[in-house]
Design a protein around this motif. Structure first.
Motif, PDB file in Angstrom:
ATOM      1  N   UNK A 169       0.867  -1.119  -0.100  1.00 28.28           N
ATOM      2  CA  UNK A 169      -0.050   0.112  -0.113  1.00 28.28           C
ATOM      3  C   UNK A 169       0.731   1.196  -0.072  1.00 28.28           C
ATOM      4  N   UNK A 170       1.964   1.122  -0.127  1.00 27.42           N
ATOM      5  CA  UNK A 170       2.754   2.397   0.015  1.00 27.42           C
ATOM      6  C   UNK A 170       3.184   2.801  -1.231  1.00 27.42           C
ATOM      7  N   UNK A 171       2.135   4.068  -1.499  1.00 25.47           N
ATOM      8  CA  UNK A 171       2.106   4.556  -3.008  1.00 25.47           C
ATOM      9  C   UNK A 171       2.287   3.879  -4.036  1.00 25.47           C
ATOM     10  N   UNK A 172       1.692   2.450  -3.976  1.00 26.65           N
ATOM     11  CA  UNK A 172       1.629   1.283  -4.965  1.00 26.65           C
ATOM     12  C   UNK A 172       3.013   0.888  -5.284  1.00 26.65           C
ATOM     13  N   UNK A 173       3.992   1.001  -4.249  1.00 26.91           N
ATOM     14  CA  UNK A 173       5.393   0.649  -4.494  1.00 26.91           C
ATOM     15  C   UNK A 173       6.242   1.424  -5.508  1.00 26.91           C
ATOM     16  N   UNK A 174       5.814   2.803  -5.559  1.00 23.29           N
ATOM     17  CA  UNK A 174       6.334   3.551  -6.723  1.00 23.29           C
ATOM     18  C   UNK A 174       6.940   4.859  -5.914  1.00 23.29           C
ATOM     19  N   UNK A 175       7.751   5.594  -6.521  1.00 17.42           N
ATOM     20  CA  UNK A 175       8.418   6.528  -5.998  1.00 17.42           C
ATOM     21  C   UNK A 175       7.729   7.777  -6.185  1.00 17.42           C
ATOM     22  N   UNK A 176       7.688   9.066  -5.776  1.00 15.48           N
ATOM     23  CA  UNK A 176       6.840  10.092  -5.734  1.00 15.48           C
ATOM     24  C   UNK A 176       7.042  10.947  -7.008  1.00 15.48           C
ATOM     25  N   UNK A 177       8.345  10.622  -7.411  1.00 13.44           N
ATOM     26  CA  UNK A 177       8.744  11.437  -8.662  1.00 13.44           C
ATOM     27  C   UNK A 177       8.864  10.669  -9.910  1.00 13.44           C
ATOM     28  N   UNK A 178       8.331   9.380  -9.884  1.00 13.19           N
ATOM     29  CA  UNK A 178       8.363   8.555 -10.966  1.00 13.19           C
ATOM     30  C   UNK A 178       7.168   7.280 -11.001  1.00 13.19           C
ATOM     31  N   UNK A 179       5.796   7.801 -11.921  1.00 11.65           N
ATOM     32  CA  UNK A 179       4.690   6.983 -11.801  1.00 11.65           C
ATOM     33  C   UNK A 179       5.245   5.516 -11.801  1.00 11.65           C
ATOM     34  N   UNK A 180       5.984   5.283 -12.777  1.00  8.63           N
ATOM     35  CA  UNK A 180       6.135   3.712 -13.206  1.00  8.63           C
ATOM     36  C   UNK A 180       7.202   3.187 -12.374  1.00  8.63           C
ATOM     37  N   UNK A 181       7.851   3.783 -11.494  1.00  6.78           N
ATOM     38  CA  UNK A 181       8.998   3.139 -10.887  1.00  6.78           C
ATOM     39  C   UNK A 181       8.627   1.823 -10.220  1.00  6.78           C
ATOM     40  N   UNK A 182       9.881   0.882 -10.185  1.00  2.34           N
ATOM     41  CA  UNK A 182       9.870  -0.238  -9.728  1.00  2.34           C
ATOM     42  C   UNK A 182       9.828  -0.147  -8.205  1.00  2.34           C
ATOM     43  N   UNK A 183       9.298  -1.549  -7.644  1.00  2.00           N
ATOM     44  CA  UNK A 183       9.799  -1.607  -6.113  1.00  2.00           C
ATOM     45  C   UNK A 183      11.249  -1.444  -5.644  1.00  2.00           C
ATOM     46  N   UNK A 184      11.719  -0.752  -4.475  1.00  2.00           N
ATOM     47  CA  UNK A 184      13.118  -0.901  -4.367  1.00  2.00           C
ATOM     48  C   UNK A 184      13.695  -2.124  -4.244  1.00  2.00           C
ATOM     49  N   UNK A 185      14.812  -2.358  -5.003  1.00  2.00           N
ATOM     50  CA  UNK A 185      15.643  -3.502  -5.144  1.00  2.00           C
ATOM     51  C   UNK A 185      15.448  -4.274  -6.413  1.00  2.00           C
ATOM     52  N   UNK A 186      14.178  -3.916  -7.013  1.00  2.00           N
ATOM     53  CA  UNK A 186      14.037  -4.752  -8.252  1.00  2.00           C
ATOM     54  C   UNK A 186      14.692  -4.369  -9.374  1.00  2.00           C
ATOM     55  N   UNK A 187      15.223  -2.874  -9.526  1.00  2.77           N
ATOM     56  CA  UNK A 187      15.971  -2.748 -10.689  1.00  2.77           C
ATOM     57  C   UNK A 187      17.162  -3.334 -10.475  1.00  2.77           C
ATOM     58  N   UNK A 188      17.844  -3.421  -9.431  1.00  2.00           N
ATOM     59  CA  UNK A 188      19.095  -4.423  -9.103  1.00  2.00           C
ATOM     60  C   UNK A 188      18.765  -5.637  -9.535  1.00  2.00           C
ATOM     61  N   UNK A 189      17.769  -6.254  -9.107  1.00  2.00           N
ATOM     62  CA  UNK A 189      17.353  -7.590  -9.314  1.00  2.00           C
ATOM     63  C   UNK A 189      17.214  -7.806 -10.899  1.00  2.00           C
ATOM     64  N   UNK A 190      16.680  -6.773 -11.683  1.00  2.00           N
ATOM     65  CA  UNK A 190      16.599  -6.796 -13.061  1.00  2.00           C
ATOM     66  C   UNK A 190      18.177  -6.919 -13.736  1.00  2.00           C
ATOM     67  N   UNK A 191      18.975  -5.946 -13.078  1.00  2.00           N
ATOM     68  CA  UNK A 191      20.375  -6.067 -13.831  1.00  2.00           C
ATOM     69  C   UNK A 191      21.020  -7.265 -13.674  1.00  2.00           C
ATOM     70  N   UNK A 192      20.905  -7.621 -12.242  1.00  2.00           N
ATOM     71  CA  UNK A 192      21.378  -8.984 -11.903  1.00  2.00           C
ATOM     72  C   UNK A 192      21.079 -10.321 -12.851  1.00  2.00           C
ATOM     73  N   UNK A 193      19.672 -10.421 -13.223  1.00  2.00           N
ATOM     74  CA  UNK A 193      19.124 -11.210 -14.104  1.00  2.00           C
ATOM     75  C   UNK A 193      19.597 -11.098 -15.611  1.00  2.00           C
TER      76      UNK A 193
END
Length: 282
Positions: free
Chosen positions: A216-240
């Protein structure tokens, strides 16, 4: 904490204690993985968090029931505490959410919620032969909350103290209650003892918090980027070696238990690689 329980987990390959017998406890956070392979996840409270919930005043039966997966939004207790479906399994994360004897704990966002019927949880504990009891008053025939479709939720017994019969796949039926004759859900005697699905239509955007993390935390997005990923997911995507969008689509909706086998297959990675890359879940 029950040492015998952790010894049983150790026999299954999940060791939560060190050579001194001390249980490993960590404060979960999105994008943060505990240093130990297996820990009890115990978040810290944040009394400043405000939660907004929306439930239908006049419930309407949906065309098809809505299944409730892991950590899915079930409803709200009469005292305002949110209620969610089964907590993530050690099989999914390698870690355990530190649930109290009433079936609740603190979300990484800092607010408390239940994964059970707190006013009838002793029925379930007794059925499993567990010598632990919730400090809250127990009443197996009383209403304990409302589901997110607006229908009431009751304990494991009817108002007359008799076990309900003819329950549907969502563990509910139409019957006499303190609110009159209406559709309502009943708790079961097995954990998680909550409805496995909802028969009614739920409101859009029915759960939000002012927390910086968690459900429920702002749909897991950052306030300055509507389509931002949940924290840690960008690093996970890069790793994969995949895009963030592909990873988010493969994992499915937030708050639901991912199908790790299907997700790994869709991304072209192994299940072990996927689990190691993802941030720890609450």
């Amino acid at each position: 904490m029950d040492r015998a329980f952790f010894e049983m987990l150790a026999e299954q390959g999940y060791t939560f204690y060190d050579e001194n017998g001390d249980i490993a406890i960590s404060n979960p956070g999105w994008g943060q993985r505990p240093e130990q392979d297996h820990t009890c996840l115990m978040a810290m409270p944040d009394e400043s968090v405000v939660i907004t919930l929306r439930l239908p005043v006049d419930p309407v039966v949906a065309d098809e029931p809505t299944p409730l997966g892991t950590v899915a939004k079930v409803g709200v207790a009469l005292d305002g505490v949110p209620i969610f479906a089964d907590a993530p399994s050690v099989l999914d994360t390698g870690h355990l959410p530190a649930l109290d004897v009433c079936g609740g704990h603190i979300d990484p966002g800092g607010w408390y919620h239940w994964h059970a019927t707190s006013t009838d949880v002793d029925t379930m504990l007794d059925a499993e032969g567990v010598a632990s009891y919730c400090a809250l008053a127990q009443d197996a025939s009383a209403q304990f909350g409302y589901a997110f479709d607006g229908f009431p939720m009751y304990g494991s017994l009817k108002v007359d103290g008799v076990a309900p019969e003819g329950l549907d796949e969502c563990h509910g039926h139409v019957g006499q209650t303190a609110l009159g004759k209406t559709y309502h859900y009943h708790a079961s005697s097995e954990f998680p003892n909550l409805p496995p699905c909802l028969v009614g239509v739920v409101a859009q955007d029915n759960f939000a918090t002012t927390a910086n993390a968690g459900i429920g935390a702002a749909n897991f997005t950052s306030p300055d980027h509507e389509d931002a990923a949940p924290p840690g997911l960008e690093q996970a995507a890069e790793t994969l070696g995949v895009s963030v969008e592909a990873l988010m689509n493969a994992l499915g909706a937030p708050g639901q238990r991912p199908d790790f086998v299907a997700t790994a297959k869709a991304l072209g990675v192994t299940e072990a690689e996927l689990r190691d890359a993802l941030p720890a879940r609450p």
